[in-house]
Each structure stands twice: as C-alpha cells, then as structure tokens.
Design a protein around this motif. Structure first.
Motif, short mmCIF file in Angstrom:
data_model
loop_
_atom_site.label_atom_id
_atom_site.label_comp_id
_atom_site.label_asym_id
_atom_site.label_seq_id
_atom_site.Cartn_x
_atom_site.Cartn_y
_atom_site.Cartn_z
N GLN A 1 0.82 -1.22 0.00
CA GLN A 1 0.00 0.00 0.00
C GLN A 1 0.84 1.26 0.00
O GLN A 1 0.46 2.29 -0.53
CB GLN A 1 -0.95 -0.01 1.19
N LEU B 1 1.72 1.90 -3.74
CA LEU B 1 0.69 2.07 -4.76
C LEU B 1 0.40 3.53 -5.16
O LEU B 1 0.32 3.82 -6.35
CB LEU B 1 -0.60 1.37 -4.31
N PRO B 2 0.25 4.46 -4.19
CA PRO B 2 -0.16 5.82 -4.59
C PRO B 2 0.74 6.47 -5.64
O PRO B 2 0.24 7.10 -6.57
CB PRO B 2 -0.18 6.59 -3.27
N THR C 1 -0.38 5.26 -9.48
CA THR C 1 -1.74 5.19 -10.02
C THR C 1 -1.77 5.74 -11.45
O THR C 1 -0.85 6.47 -11.86
CB THR C 1 -2.71 6.04 -9.17
N PRO C 2 -2.82 5.42 -12.22
CA PRO C 2 -2.90 5.96 -13.58
C PRO C 2 -2.79 7.49 -13.61
O PRO C 2 -2.14 8.05 -14.50
CB PRO C 2 -4.28 5.50 -14.07
N LEU D 1 -1.25 -11.97 -11.09
CA LEU D 1 -2.60 -12.07 -10.56
C LEU D 1 -2.50 -12.09 -9.05
O LEU D 1 -1.48 -12.48 -8.50
CB LEU D 1 -3.27 -13.36 -11.03
N GLY D 2 -3.58 -11.66 -8.39
CA GLY D 2 -3.60 -11.74 -6.94
C GLY D 2 -2.83 -10.61 -6.28
O GLY D 2 -2.55 -9.58 -6.91
N ILE D 3 -2.48 -10.82 -5.02
CA ILE D 3 -1.95 -9.70 -4.23
C ILE D 3 -0.62 -9.16 -4.76
O ILE D 3 -0.25 -8.04 -4.46
CB ILE D 3 -1.77 -10.08 -2.74
N ARG E 1 0.08 -8.40 -7.81
CA ARG E 1 -0.04 -7.66 -9.07
C ARG E 1 1.06 -6.57 -9.12
O ARG E 1 1.29 -5.86 -8.17
CB ARG E 1 -1.43 -7.00 -9.13
N SER F 1 2.43 -1.57 -13.05
CA SER F 1 1.72 -1.89 -14.30
C SER F 1 1.21 -0.63 -15.01
O SER F 1 1.27 -0.57 -16.24
CB SER F 1 0.58 -2.88 -14.04
N ASN F 2 0.75 0.35 -14.27
CA ASN F 2 0.27 1.57 -14.93
C ASN F 2 1.42 2.33 -15.60
O ASN F 2 1.25 2.92 -16.66
CB ASN F 2 -0.45 2.48 -13.94
#
Ligand code: SF4
Lengths: 406, 69
Positions: A106, A109-110, A113-114, A348-350, A352, A356-357
């Motif tokens: 987490q 992630l920020p 983001t796209p 796939l799954g946690i 990922r 990717s973006n």
C-alpha cells in the motif's frame, strides 16, 4: 580468466515434459511450442533441475497458485540453481507474504496510479524523442539496445530522483541479478551490495536536502505504528523499484517493436488508427508477456488435480498462461484488436505488479512516438536478434533497417 | 422490456489492474491506491452497456459483476 558473464552450462534438454529448463537456449529462443507441449501433457509439470521445480501450464493453474499464499510463498521469486538463506526485507513487497505484504504494498501504490502516470507522460515523450534523434539519420539501429532499453530505466531514475545518466550502471546490475544470478550467486550478491551502497549515498544526501522523489517518499513513510520504516525496508523497496522497473518494460517494448517489424499489416493499422494502440498494447503484453515470477511450495497441496510437494520451487509462468487456448481463442496469434483480454502479464492476486500503470504508459508512448517518426522499419537480415534468459524475456539485440525498402 | 445493468466491483478480489477504468471511465473510479469501485450506484446509463461488458471481460481478477436488473 574467462569472462564470468557466461552462466554455467546446464545439460541440454531432451525431454521437455519431465526435464524442462527455462534457461535452455531452445526455450530462450522460442518458448511457445514448448509451452504448448507441456500444457498438452499436464496442467502442472515438474523438473528435477533447480533443486526441484514445478511449472503450471494453464491459465487456471497459474491463477490457483497466484491466489494461494498459504501453500506458495513469495520469499523466493526467482528460480535458480541454489537456495541460499532468505534475506529479510530482500525486496518488499514482492518478496513478502501476508500479513506483512499488504502495508508494504500500500505504501508503493499511490505514486503509481494511472493519474500519477499521466503527469509523467510528457517527460516520457521527450525521452523517446531524444533517443530517436540519436539514430534516426543512420538508417539502421539496434532498437533494443538504443531505444527500448533506455525508456524504462530513465523513467524510473526520474521517479527515484537518481541521475538518468547512470542508466548503464543500473542496467548492468539488473543483468547480474536477473540473468547471471540464476547460476552465479556471487554476481547477484555483488550487484545487490553495489546497489545498496548507491542508494545509501542518496539516502544520506536527502537527510540534509529533502526532495520530492520516491527516495524521500519512502524515507518519510510511516508504518502502522507511526514509526519510520527500517532502513533495510527502504533499501529493499528501492532495489525492487529499480530492478522491476527496467528489464521488464524494456522487454515489452522490444518485443512489440519486433512484432511490428515483422508484421507490416499490424504496423499500418496502428499508424492509420493510433486510437487502437492502447488495445494493441494489451495484446502485445498478452502474446509476449515478459515476466515469469517464482514461488516456493511451503505446504503440500494439489493444483488442478496435480499433487505438489513442499520444498520445490514453482515457475509461475504468466506468459504460458497467456497462451492458453482455453482462455484466449487463437492464443498463438497476435490479434491486434482483441477486445476480450484478461491477460495476466502483470501477475494475478496480491502481487499484481505495482508498476503496471507505468509500464502501460511507457509502452503506449514508446510505440506512438516511434510510429509517428519511423513508420517503416524491418529486421536487418544481416543482423541477429537475441533474447534474454530466465525471469524476464525480451529481445536484447534487435537490428532494424529504417525507412522504406529499396 | 428494457433491462437495466448495474456494475459492481468485489473489493476483496480487485487488485488495481485499472483495466476497468481505462475501458469504461464513466463506470468506474479508482481510490488513492488505484483500486476500483463502481462510480455512484453502479447503474449503467443507456449506451454504456458494451463498456460494462468489456470491463468485465478484461478484469484479470474476475472482480467485476454486471448485474441485469
Ligand atoms: S480491472 Fe478488475 S482488478 Fe483491475 S481495477 Fe478494475 S476491478 Fe480491480
């Protein structure tokens, strides 16, 4: 002394189903028929190589394993010849299992983001055009070595706030970790140490002069108790971002250009309909997925009816899953406007892929800028295309002739 | 008889691949971590039905439901 850049040889494979080896030259060159053969034999195959290793061959078996964090641990994520002690905070969150995985993920992630990626897009376009300026007049180019390779490394350097001009240094570390390290532990350790020392210097600098890059972001991050992250965690995540950010997208861009060089009809269509590029990128990701992660079996279980035993590694081949004809009609063909495409190129799954973006944006921009300026190109018959080995698959030499054929 | 569609994202399955948002920006929103939820009450306005099905068939985690009401 001979150059250590050549990994130790494995005996050649004669029985793919029972003795597969993803470092075999035949696999490196053209894995697709091999995966089909393995899939026809069983949803999960096994080899004694690499101290025992399974490979799920169907989309379903890959999905089952990716979602089963109880029996399959991410503490080891590369299938190698050795199983040294597991290092703590090796590269969180990719090397973490629940429950410590979630907070570590987490945190990362920020910034990926796209919307965050949209802000980076102008910089990416500029980088692509600078690279093209460097060779467009020559009429020929190694598109892997002079284009694809430098796009992701400069993007992640930009985000981390480390000099883009150190790109070759980073690329060499990645080569030592992801390719040479499969068979030569010392290379891997050397690269990890050099990388950690490099980042420590940057961390020190930011203590006196804070910045707004990802290094400072991680240094300022707090865990759920409100405490700053341990330095080993910060370093591990920085290593991950650098390692994961480079080879992977370099490979995806390279494979895409390789496909377009050999398929003029797809190329012409994308030039005529640039709006199709994002959809084409998904299909190229499916067909030429670069990344195969690994898991370690920590508890006996069954996958798609096949028993798997603890202590073995798993070659979690998202690329092979993406070629499963049960899920993708005409799985062996590149259908540039494929609309239904739940490919697993980013895992796939946690686990990922956090980036990717970023990868999608880089691929789109790299293809758009290239096709705008170089609509005509083909493989140079006088050159040789070579492919990387192991964890990440993509072209490392991609000799092109640019312009219309005479 | 007209059927109305509604989209729903299962938050336990969603891993933030963001395919839904890319394919149907009118129907999905992303949180600060990039994980998706349906926009508003998830009701699919007329004309967006194809996008709803497209998002469903592109979600790698099979996290999206399209419900016919
Ligand atoms: S495509 Fe699926 S996994 Fe991705 S953000 Fe949308 S709902 Fe979540």
């Amino acid at each position: 002394m001979s150059d250590v850049s050549q990994p130790a040889a494995h005996p050649p494979v004669t029985d793919w189903v029972h003795d597969f080896d993803h470092t075999d030259p035949q696999w490196t060159e053209d894995p697709f028929p091999i995966w089909d053969e393995l899939r026809a034999a069983s949803p999960v195959v096994h080899t004694e190589r690499f101290l025992g290793c399974y490979m799920p061959t169907t989309y379903e078996a890959v999905r089952e394993i990716a979602n089963d964090t109880e029996h399959f641990s991410s503490r080891r994520i590369i299938v190698r010849d050795v199983r040294p002690e597991v290092a703590r905070n090796a590269a969180p969150p990719i090397t973490s299992d629940p429950p410590v995985h979630k907070p570590a993920k987490q945190l990362l992630l920020p910034p990926f983001t796209p919307d965050a990626m949209k802000k980076l897009e102008p910089r990416m376009r500029a980088i692509c055009n600078e690279l093209i300026d460097g060779f467009i007049a020559d009429g020929k180019v190694d598109a892997a070595a002079r284009y694809a390779k430098y796009i992701p490394v400069r993007a992640i350097a930009h985000m981390l706030g480390i000099p883009e001009s150190d790109s070759d240094l980073f690329i060499n570390w990645i080569h030592m970790i992801l390719e040479l390290g499969i068979k030569d532990e010392s290379k891997l350790l050397q690269a990890v140490q050099e990388m950690s020392a490099y980042f420590r210097t940057h961390i020190e600098e930011r203590r006196s002069k804070p910045t707004d890059d990802l290094i400072s972001y991680l240094m300022n991050a707090k865990d759920k108790e409100g405490q700053p992250l341990e330095e080993s965690h910060v370093l591990g995540s920085l290593r991950l971002l650098l390692i994961a950010g480079i080879d992977t997208t370099w490979s995806a861009i390279g494979s895409s250009l390789w496909h377009l060089a050999r398929t003029p009809a797809d190329r012409e269509r994308l030039i005529a309909e640039p709006g199709l590029i994002p959809i084409a990128v998904e299909e190229l990701l499916r067909a030429y997925s670069p990344v195969t992660m690994a898991r370690e079996v920590v508890k006996e279980t069954t996958i798609s009816g096949c028993p798997v035993k603890a202590g073995n590694m798993v070659l979690l081949s998202f690329p092979a899953a993406n070629r499963d004809p049960k899920v993708f009609p005409d799985a062996d063909k590149v259908v540039i406007d494929r609309r239904e495409n739940r490919h697993a190129a980013f895992g796939l799954g946690i686990h990922r892929c956090v980036g990717s973006n970023l990868a999608r944006m880089e691929m789109q921009v790299a293809l758009e800028e290239w096709l705008k300026r170089i609509p005509d190109f083909r493989l140079d018959p006088a050159g040789t295309v070579t492919w990387s080995q192991g964890t990440v698959r993509g072209p490392r030499q991609l000799p092109f002739l640019l312009g219309k054929a005479m | 008889m007209t059927e109305r569609l509604r989209v729903h994202v299962d938050p336990d399955k969603c891993q933030g691949h963001a395919r839904c948002k890319a394919l149907a920006p009118e129907l999905f929103e992303l949180d600060e971590y990039g994980n998706a939820h349906e926009a508003g009450d998830g009701i699919v306005s007329p004309g967006l039905e194809d996008k709803a099905w497209l998002a469903k068939s592109n979600c790698p985690e099979i996290a999206i439901d399209v419900i016919e009401e």
